[in-house]
Scaffold this active site. Sequence first.
Site, PDB file in Angstrom:
ATOM      1  N   ASP A   1      -9.184  -3.493   1.293  1.00 53.58           N
ATOM      2  CA  ASP A   1      -9.470  -2.555   2.450  1.00 53.58           C
ATOM      3  C   ASP A   1     -11.095  -2.139   2.500  1.00 53.58           C
ATOM      4  O   ASP A   1     -11.406  -1.630   1.796  1.00 53.58           O
ATOM      5  CB  ASP A   1      -8.462  -1.756   2.758  1.00 53.58           C
ATOM      6  CG  ASP A   1      -8.380  -0.786   4.224  1.00 53.58           C
ATOM      7  OD1 ASP A   1     -10.303  -0.921   4.896  1.00 53.58           O
ATOM      8  OD2 ASP A   1      -7.701  -1.111   4.708  1.00 53.58           O
TER       9      ASP A   1
ATOM     10  N   GLU B   1      -3.337  -2.370  -3.107  1.00 51.04           N
ATOM     11  CA  GLU B   1      -4.225  -2.282  -1.811  1.00 51.04           C
ATOM     12  C   GLU B   1      -4.427  -0.965  -2.317  1.00 51.04           C
ATOM     13  O   GLU B   1      -3.574   0.111  -2.217  1.00 51.04           O
ATOM     14  CB  GLU B   1      -3.741  -2.089  -0.505  1.00 51.04           C
ATOM     15  CG  GLU B   1      -4.582  -1.582  -0.018  1.00 51.04           C
ATOM     16  CD  GLU B   1      -4.164  -1.411   2.224  1.00 51.04           C
ATOM     17  OE1 GLU B   1      -3.256  -1.903   1.960  1.00 51.04           O
ATOM     18  OE2 GLU B   1      -5.515  -0.884   2.852  1.00 51.04           O
TER      19      GLU B   1
ATOM     20  N   HIS C   1      -8.153  -6.313   4.476  1.00 52.78           N
ATOM     21  CA  HIS C   1      -8.376  -5.612   5.142  1.00 52.78           C
ATOM     22  C   HIS C   1      -9.563  -5.258   5.659  1.00 52.78           C
ATOM     23  O   HIS C   1     -10.189  -4.524   5.941  1.00 52.78           O
ATOM     24  CB  HIS C   1      -7.521  -4.409   5.335  1.00 52.78           C
ATOM     25  CG  HIS C   1      -6.007  -4.207   4.996  1.00 52.78           C
ATOM     26  ND1 HIS C   1      -4.780  -3.440   5.470  1.00 52.78           N
ATOM     27  CD2 HIS C   1      -5.210  -5.105   4.926  1.00 52.78           C
ATOM     28  CE1 HIS C   1      -4.266  -3.560   5.187  1.00 52.78           C
ATOM     29  NE2 HIS C   1      -3.831  -5.475   5.016  1.00 52.78           N
TER      30      HIS C   1
ATOM     31  N   TRP D   1       0.892  -1.217  -0.344  1.00 57.39           N
ATOM     32  CA  TRP D   1      -0.053   0.076   0.272  1.00 57.39           C
ATOM     33  C   TRP D   1       1.202   1.151  -0.375  1.00 57.39           C
ATOM     34  O   TRP D   1       1.947   1.674   0.971  1.00 57.39           O
ATOM     35  CB  TRP D   1      -0.810   0.291   1.185  1.00 57.39           C
ATOM     36  CG  TRP D   1      -2.031   1.693   1.383  1.00 57.39           C
ATOM     37  CD1 TRP D   1      -2.602   1.777   0.825  1.00 57.39           C
ATOM     38  CD2 TRP D   1      -1.034   2.369   1.941  1.00 57.39           C
ATOM     39  NE1 TRP D   1      -2.848   3.140   0.793  1.00 57.39           N
ATOM     40  CE2 TRP D   1      -1.953   3.959   1.298  1.00 57.39           C
ATOM     41  CE3 TRP D   1       0.273   2.443   3.541  1.00 57.39           C
ATOM     42  CZ2 TRP D   1      -1.927   4.860   2.395  1.00 57.39           C
ATOM     43  CZ3 TRP D   1      -0.280   3.659   3.700  1.00 57.39           C
ATOM     44  CH2 TRP D   1      -1.062   4.844   3.313  1.00 57.39           C
TER      45      TRP D   1
ATOM     46  N   LYS E   1      -7.074   2.589  -2.283  1.00 55.96           N
ATOM     47  CA  LYS E   1      -7.911   3.737  -1.282  1.00 55.96           C
ATOM     48  C   LYS E   1      -8.210   4.356  -1.916  1.00 55.96           C
ATOM     49  O   LYS E   1      -8.155   5.123  -3.713  1.00 55.96           O
ATOM     50  CB  LYS E   1      -6.341   3.991  -0.549  1.00 55.96           C
ATOM     51  CG  LYS E   1      -7.371   4.626   0.742  1.00 55.96           C
ATOM     52  CD  LYS E   1      -6.115   5.271   1.522  1.00 55.96           C
ATOM     53  CE  LYS E   1      -6.178   5.799   2.564  1.00 55.96           C
ATOM     54  NZ  LYS E   1      -5.388   5.890   3.404  1.00 55.96           N
TER      55      LYS E   1
ATOM     56  N   ASP F   1      -6.977  -4.617  10.042  1.00 55.59           N
ATOM     57  CA  ASP F   1      -6.217  -3.058   9.652  1.00 55.59           C
ATOM     58  C   ASP F   1      -7.141  -1.875  10.267  1.00 55.59           C
ATOM     59  O   ASP F   1      -8.228  -0.966  10.106  1.00 55.59           O
ATOM     60  CB  ASP F   1      -6.255  -2.438   8.371  1.00 55.59           C
ATOM     61  CG  ASP F   1      -5.477  -1.316   8.065  1.00 55.59           C
ATOM     62  OD1 ASP F   1      -5.134  -0.902   8.904  1.00 55.59           O
ATOM     63  OD2 ASP F   1      -5.317  -1.304   7.047  1.00 55.59           O
TER      64      ASP F   1
ATOM     65  N   HIS G   1     -11.261   1.880   2.466  1.00 50.91           N
ATOM     66  CA  HIS G   1     -10.744   2.096   1.787  1.00 50.91           C
ATOM     67  C   HIS G   1     -12.127   2.863  -0.078  1.00 50.91           C
ATOM     68  O   HIS G   1     -11.685   2.575  -0.937  1.00 50.91           O
ATOM     69  CB  HIS G   1      -9.645   1.342   0.798  1.00 50.91           C
ATOM     70  CG  HIS G   1      -8.666   1.805   1.400  1.00 50.91           C
ATOM     71  ND1 HIS G   1      -7.419   1.255   1.366  1.00 50.91           N
ATOM     72  CD2 HIS G   1      -8.788   1.957   3.078  1.00 50.91           C
ATOM     73  CE1 HIS G   1      -7.144   1.718   2.722  1.00 50.91           C
ATOM     74  NE2 HIS G   1      -7.420   2.263   3.705  1.00 50.91           N
TER      75      HIS G   1
ATOM     76  N   ASP H   1     -10.161   3.411   9.887  1.00 49.90           N
ATOM     77  CA  ASP H   1      -9.682   2.800  10.815  1.00 49.90           C
ATOM     78  C   ASP H   1     -10.490   2.124  12.270  1.00 49.90           C
ATOM     79  O   ASP H   1      -9.537   2.605  12.391  1.00 49.90           O
ATOM     80  CB  ASP H   1      -8.093   2.618   9.775  1.00 49.90           C
ATOM     81  CG  ASP H   1      -7.386   2.572   8.969  1.00 49.90           C
ATOM     82  OD1 ASP H   1      -7.820   1.846   8.448  1.00 49.90           O
ATOM     83  OD2 ASP H   1      -7.562   3.648   8.652  1.00 49.90           O
TER      84      ASP H   1
ATOM     85  N   ASP I   1     -12.537   8.315   8.571  1.00 51.90           N
ATOM     86  CA  ASP I   1     -11.718   7.211   9.175  1.00 51.90           C
ATOM     87  C   ASP I   1     -12.111   5.582   9.180  1.00 51.90           C
ATOM     88  O   ASP I   1     -12.975   5.808   9.083  1.00 51.90           O
ATOM     89  CB  ASP I   1     -11.730   7.217  10.101  1.00 51.90           C
ATOM     90  CG  ASP I   1     -11.055   6.487  11.450  1.00 51.90           C
ATOM     91  OD1 ASP I   1      -9.426   6.495  10.599  1.00 51.90           O
ATOM     92  OD2 ASP I   1     -10.785   5.703  12.092  1.00 51.90           O
TER      93      ASP I   1
HETATM   94  C1  RNT Z   1      -3.844   2.812   4.896  1.00 51.99           C
HETATM   95  C2  RNT Z   1      -4.221   1.241   4.903  1.00 51.99           C
HETATM   96  C3  RNT Z   1      -3.110   0.585   4.877  1.00 51.99           C
HETATM   97  C4  RNT Z   1      -2.200   0.282   6.081  1.00 51.99           C
HETATM   98  C5  RNT Z   1      -1.563  -0.374   7.137  1.00 51.99           C
HETATM   99  C6  RNT Z   1      -0.833   0.555   8.178  1.00 51.99           C
HETATM  100  O1  RNT Z   1      -4.724   2.776   4.644  1.00 51.99           O
HETATM  101  O2  RNT Z   1      -5.666   0.916   5.101  1.00 51.99           O
HETATM  102  O3  RNT Z   1      -2.929  -0.591   5.248  1.00 51.99           O
HETATM  103  O4  RNT Z   1      -3.675   0.929   7.304  1.00 51.99           O
HETATM  104  O5  RNT Z   1      -0.808  -0.097   6.302  1.00 51.99           O
HETATM  105 ZN    ZN Z   2      -5.106  -1.658   4.655  1.00 53.04          ZN
END
Ligand code: RNT
Ligand code: ZN
Length: 421
Positions: free
Chosen positions: A262, A229, A289, A188, A231, A329, A265, A299, A297
């Site tokens: 993820d 990955e 993820h 990523w 985003k 994640d 994302h 995460d 956010d």
């Molecule tokens: C960032 C990505 C990635 C990170 C990690 C720390 O938006 O999700 O996976 O969160 O690599």
């Molecule tokens: Zn991620």
Amino acid sequence: MSNPENINNTYNIARERYAELDVNTDDVLQQMNKVAISMHCWQADDVTGFENPDGQLSGGIQATGNFPGKAVTIEQAKQDYEKAMSLLPGKQRLNLHAIYGDFREGKADRDEIGTKQFQSWVEWAKEQQIGLDFNCTLFSHPKADSGYTLSHNDQSIRDFWIEHVKRCREISEYIGKELNSRCIHNIWIPDGSKDLTVNRFKHRALLKESLDKIMDDKRDPAMMADAVEAKLFGIGLEAYTVGSHEFYLSYAVARKMMLCLDIGHFHPTEQVSDKVSAVFQFIPELLFHVTRPIRWDSDHVVTLSDEVRALFEEIVWADKLDKVNIGLDFFDASINRIGAYVTGVRAAQKALMLALLNPTDKLREYDESGRYFERLALFEEAKTMPFSAVWDRYCLENGVPTGADYIGEIHQYEKKVLSKR
Ligand code: RNT
Ligand code: ZN
């Protein structure tokens, strides 16, 4: 404290209830053991790592909060991972980032790291009997400050990061070999722009070129596998993300690689669960993820949300459990960080168990014979089946606290360990 006898009695009743829907709960308990959750290392210390403990987290990601007890040394982090895993049923792996290397014998920049910085991790993983996964780190570094890394206009900066990722792939292969368990290497990058740019095409072309150079190094696919990955946007990088979903989906298909989805994302109403059956038509293996996006956010700590449940259902219904790698994640610095791990991993495991406990055969029968009222009714009934009885039995069999009992254990750890840091 829960009483084991009650748990077993409740389980026996639940087993009969599920059997009425042709679901065998004993089989589900067996199947649970087949899936390992790759616990991300970065919840323990707010994505700081050990390369530069005073460094600022960059790349458009942020850990907010100031809860005491953050791990600041490699020993503390290991202690925290061990504690979290001791409270989790089933199998875990640990997902390392390059900045979590062991730098106690000397500094090494990102284009200098090698297997040396990961020997002690490998030893520890052997002791713990767990596998390790890996991530290159292309953020929190002066050479990433411009917002671009592998797609930077300047060739020397691109070359620096290409070297870093190549080394991370070598480290991943080494880890896989040492532990005799294939290491997933996830790529990523934060690249993007806060505001409008005329160079969308240019940076994406540069990223493609850099990735191709990286992948020129052939690694043993039995020991390591790469994922990319995508985003949607980062904080301070709102207008443009080089590594978008379309970019990496195309790249993964074209280069026959794994895609990492993820679930934080994407646009907030976009369902990542629905992508599973689409992407699997063209990509043989996926990395996830699992996380919980809220507004800006991506995460927050994983909970048993509709989307996480739907994700695991789609994996089970596509019959792809052996073709997915489950990573987590999230990073929350506002609550007990070890508690966050345990709640988050357990939520993902619950979602998997719920998916396995669905009366899928009956639902399929209704589906395929056009009995749509019956299908809808059974979907509704499945939601209120006695799931917690099966979950508690799973925890009991694995010798870890059942129900909410782990809260007390986290309190103890906070009192004895975290508060003294
Ligand atoms: C960032 C990505 C990635 C990170 C990690 C720390 O938006 O999700 O996976 O969160 O690599
Ligand atoms: Zn991620």
